[in-house]
Scaffold this active site. Structure first.
Site, PDB file in Angstrom:
ATOM      1  N   SER A  49       0.850  -1.202   0.000  1.00 32.77           N
ATOM      2  CA  SER A  49       0.000   0.000   0.000  1.00 32.77           C
ATOM      3  C   SER A  49       0.876   1.238   0.000  1.00 32.77           C
ATOM      4  CB  SER A  49      -0.875   0.013   1.258  1.00 32.77           C
ATOM      5  OG  SER A  49      -1.549   1.251   1.369  1.00 32.77           O
TER       6      SER A  49
ATOM      7  N   TYR B  33      -2.293  -1.072  10.484  1.00 32.94           N
ATOM      8  CA  TYR B  33      -2.343  -1.383   9.053  1.00 32.94           C
ATOM      9  C   TYR B  33      -1.070  -0.892   8.352  1.00 32.94           C
ATOM     10  CZ  TYR B  33      -4.075  -1.257   4.204  1.00 32.94           C
ATOM     11  OH  TYR B  33      -4.225  -1.425   2.845  1.00 32.94           O
TER      12      TYR B  33
HETATM   13  P1  NAD Z   1     -11.225  -6.612  -0.734  1.00 35.85           P
HETATM   14  O1  NAD Z   1     -11.783  -6.662   0.643  1.00 35.85           O
HETATM   15  O2  NAD Z   1     -12.154  -6.320  -1.864  1.00 35.85           O
HETATM   16  O3  NAD Z   1     -10.443  -7.968  -1.033  1.00 35.85           O
HETATM   17  C1  NAD Z   1      -9.636  -8.589  -0.049  1.00 35.85           C
HETATM   18  C2  NAD Z   1      -9.881 -10.083  -0.118  1.00 35.85           C
HETATM   19  O4  NAD Z   1      -9.037 -10.716   0.864  1.00 35.85           O
HETATM   20  C3  NAD Z   1     -11.331 -10.456   0.224  1.00 35.85           C
HETATM   21  O5  NAD Z   1     -11.908 -11.241  -0.803  1.00 35.85           O
HETATM   22  C4  NAD Z   1     -11.213 -11.215   1.537  1.00 35.85           C
HETATM   23  O6  NAD Z   1     -12.173 -12.263   1.667  1.00 35.85           O
HETATM   24  C5  NAD Z   1      -9.783 -11.763   1.451  1.00 35.85           C
HETATM   25  N1  NAD Z   1      -9.248 -12.091   2.782  1.00 35.85           N
HETATM   26  C6  NAD Z   1      -9.327 -11.353   3.919  1.00 35.85           C
HETATM   27  N2  NAD Z   1      -8.752 -12.000   4.936  1.00 35.85           N
HETATM   28  C7  NAD Z   1      -8.288 -13.180   4.435  1.00 35.85           C
HETATM   29  C8  NAD Z   1      -7.597 -14.279   4.998  1.00 35.85           C
HETATM   30  N3  NAD Z   1      -7.292 -14.325   6.313  1.00 35.85           N
HETATM   31  N4  NAD Z   1      -7.255 -15.312   4.206  1.00 35.85           N
HETATM   32  C9  NAD Z   1      -7.591 -15.301   2.888  1.00 35.85           C
HETATM   33  N5  NAD Z   1      -8.273 -14.297   2.305  1.00 35.85           N
HETATM   34  C10 NAD Z   1      -8.603 -13.245   3.070  1.00 35.85           C
HETATM   35  O7  NAD Z   1     -10.058  -5.512  -0.673  1.00 35.85           O
HETATM   36  P2  NAD Z   1      -9.105  -4.951  -1.838  1.00 35.85           P
HETATM   37  O8  NAD Z   1      -9.289  -3.484  -1.866  1.00 35.85           O
HETATM   38  O9  NAD Z   1      -9.258  -5.731  -3.078  1.00 35.85           O
HETATM   39  O10 NAD Z   1      -7.667  -5.222  -1.166  1.00 35.85           O
HETATM   40  C11 NAD Z   1      -6.703  -6.094  -1.704  1.00 35.85           C
HETATM   41  C12 NAD Z   1      -5.338  -5.713  -1.164  1.00 35.85           C
HETATM   42  O11 NAD Z   1      -4.993  -4.401  -1.595  1.00 35.85           O
HETATM   43  C13 NAD Z   1      -5.230  -5.706   0.370  1.00 35.85           C
HETATM   44  O12 NAD Z   1      -4.011  -6.281   0.775  1.00 35.85           O
HETATM   45  C14 NAD Z   1      -5.265  -4.228   0.700  1.00 35.85           C
HETATM   46  O13 NAD Z   1      -4.609  -3.931   1.908  1.00 35.85           O
HETATM   47  C15 NAD Z   1      -4.522  -3.658  -0.500  1.00 35.85           C
HETATM   48  N6  NAD Z   1      -4.810  -2.229  -0.711  1.00 35.85           N
HETATM   49  C16 NAD Z   1      -6.076  -1.815  -0.996  1.00 35.85           C
HETATM   50  C17 NAD Z   1      -6.306  -0.479  -1.167  1.00 35.85           C
HETATM   51  C18 NAD Z   1      -7.687   0.034  -1.477  1.00 35.85           C
HETATM   52  O14 NAD Z   1      -7.901   1.255  -1.347  1.00 35.85           O
HETATM   53  N7  NAD Z   1      -8.639  -0.814  -1.862  1.00 35.85           N
HETATM   54  C19 NAD Z   1      -5.258   0.463  -1.076  1.00 35.85           C
HETATM   55  C20 NAD Z   1      -3.980  -0.002  -0.781  1.00 35.85           C
HETATM   56  C21 NAD Z   1      -3.762  -1.358  -0.604  1.00 35.85           C
END
Ligand code: NAD
Length: 292
Positions: A169, A182
Site C-alpha cells: 500500500s 495497518y
Molecule cells: P477486498 O476486501 O475487496 O479484497 C480482499 C480479499 O481478501 C477479500 O476477498 C477477503 O475475503 C480476502 N481475505 C481477507 N482476509 C483473508 C484471509 N485471512 N485469508 C484469505 N483471504 C482473506 O479488498 P481490496 O481493496 O481488493 O484489497 C486487496 C489488497 O490491496 C489488500 O491487501 C489491501 O490492503 C490492499 N490495498 C487496498 C487499497 C484500497 O484502497 N482498496 C489500497 C492499498 C492497498
C-alpha cells in the site's frame, strides 16, 4: 533479449521483421498464478488480467461465497480448466500449505504468486487494542510471509524461477494517521519482499511490490467501517470519498483495480525480467506529492 553493448539498428530491424512473421504469443501462456484474496476487488482484477495473458489462475480466499462467484465468472470468460478456487486462510499455515499442494496437483507447479489478501482497520494508536494490532500483523504481515514462503519453496524446488508480487500500500511507504497497525503491517510486507528478493535472485525468483493508493471501486474493504472512518476523519460524506481521493492526487485521477492489475502483470511477466526488490506506487502521484 540478448545483452547488447550499444543500440544497434540492424539488430532491431531484424527483430522487428521476426516479430511481424510470428503470431503474437500471450505473455503468460502456460504459466500458473495463485492470487490470494482473489475473490476481492483488486484480486479479481489481477486474476482476470493474468488470465487474459494466458495464465491459469488459482483464486485463494477465505470468503467461500465470493470465491464461488468469481470462479464461475472466470470459468465462463476463460474456460473452466483454467481456473480453480481454493478456500484458504492466509493466517493458517496448514491451509496455505494445502493450497499450494492443490495448485501443484492441478497445474503441475506454480510460476506467479500474488500476495493480495487483506483487511483494513482504522484506529488511532491509543485506541488500538492488542487484538486489533495482532489481527493486522497476522493477516497482512504473517499471512504474506506464509504465502510467499510456500510459493517460494515450490518455485525453488521446480527450478524454473518465478515471480512473487506483493500488493502492499501507499500506506506502507508514507505514514497515515489513524491506521498505524495497518500501515506498520504494510511496511513489513515491503521489507519482506526486499529480503526475499536477495534470497530468490540466485534461483531466478523475483519479488516485487505494487503499492496502491485508495481504490474504492469494487473493494470490499471500502464498504464498512473503514469507509465511515475515512469519511469522518476527512470531514466529508461517504459518497464524496472517491472524488476526494481523485482531487488529492497529483494527476487528479482515481485509481481503479485494473490499474493495479496492469502493474501486477508487468511484475509477473518477463517484461520485468530485470526488476527485483522494487516497488511501484500506483497512486496517481500521491506519494510524491507529500514531498512537495
Ligand atoms: P477486498 O476486501 O475487496 O479484497 C480482499 C480479499 O481478501 C477479500 O476477498 C477477503 O475475503 C480476502 N481475505 C481477507 N482476509 C483473508 C484471509 N485471512 N485469508 C484469505 N483471504 C482473506 O479488498 P481490496 O481493496 O481488493 O484489497 C486487496 C489488497 O490491496 C489488500 O491487501 C489491501 O490492503 C490492499 N490495498 C487496498 C487499497 C484500497 O484502497 N482498496 C489500497 C492499498 C492497498
Amino acid at each position: 533479449l540478448p545483452e547488447q553493448e550499444a543500440f544497434n539498428i540492424e539488430y532491431w530491424l531484424l527483430e522487428e521483421a521476426k516479430l511481424q512473421r510470428m503470431p503474437k504469443p500471450k505473455g503468460l501462456a502456460g504459466r500458473t498464478a495463485l492470487v490470494t484474496g482473489g475473490a476481492g476487488g483488486i484480486g479479481r482484477a489481477i486474476a482476470a488480467r493474468l488470465m487474459q495473458e494466458g495464465a491459469n489462475a488459482v483464486l485463494a480466499d477465505i470468503d467461500q461465497a465470493s470465491l464461488d462467484a468469481a470462479v464461475a465468472d472466470f470459468g465462463k470468460l476463460f474456460g473452466k480448466d483454467r481456473v480453480r478456487g481454493i478456500a484458504m486462510d492466509v493466517t493458517d499455515e496448514a491451509s496455505v500449505i494445502a493450497a499450494f499442494e492443490e495448485t501443484a496437483r492441478s497445474y503441475g507447479g506454480i510460476d506467479i504468486v500474488v500476495n493480495n489478501a487483506g483487511i483494513s482497520s482504522a484506529a488511532s494508536v491509543e485506541d488500538t487494542t492488542l487484538e486489533l494490532w495482532n489481527r493486522n500483523i497476522s493477516i497482512l504481515a504473517t499471512g504474506y510471509f506464509l504465502v510467499a514462503r510456500e510459493g517460494y519453496r515450490l518455485m525453488k524446488n521446480e527450478g524454473n524461477g518465478g515471480s512473487l508480487v506483493f500488493i502492499a500500500s501507499k500506506n506502507g511507504v508514507s505514514a497515515s494517521a489513524g491506521a498505524s497497525a495497518y500501515c506498520t503491517a504494510k511496511a513489513a510486507e515491503i521489507h519482506l519482499a526486499r529480503c526475499m528478493a536477495l534470497e530468490g535472485a540466485p534461483h531466478g525468483i523475483r519479488v516485487n511490490v505494487v503499492n496502491p493508493d485508495a481504490v474504492l471501486r469494487g473493494s470490499k474493504i471500502w464498504q464498512g467501517e473503514w469507509r465511515q472512518q475515512r469519511a469522518a476523519s476527512n470531514k466529508i460524506g461517504e459518497d464524496d470519498l472517491e472524488e476526494f481521493y481523485r482531487k488529492r492526487s497529483l494527476l487528479q485521477r482515481s485509481v481503479y483495480p485494473e490499474d493495479i492489475a496492469e502493474a501486477v502483470y508487468f511484475f509477473a511477466s518477463d517484461l520485468s525480467a530485470k526488476s527485483t526488490g522494487n516497488f511501484l506506487n500506483v497512486d496517481a502521484g500521491n506519494v510524491v506529492s507529500f514531498t512537495r
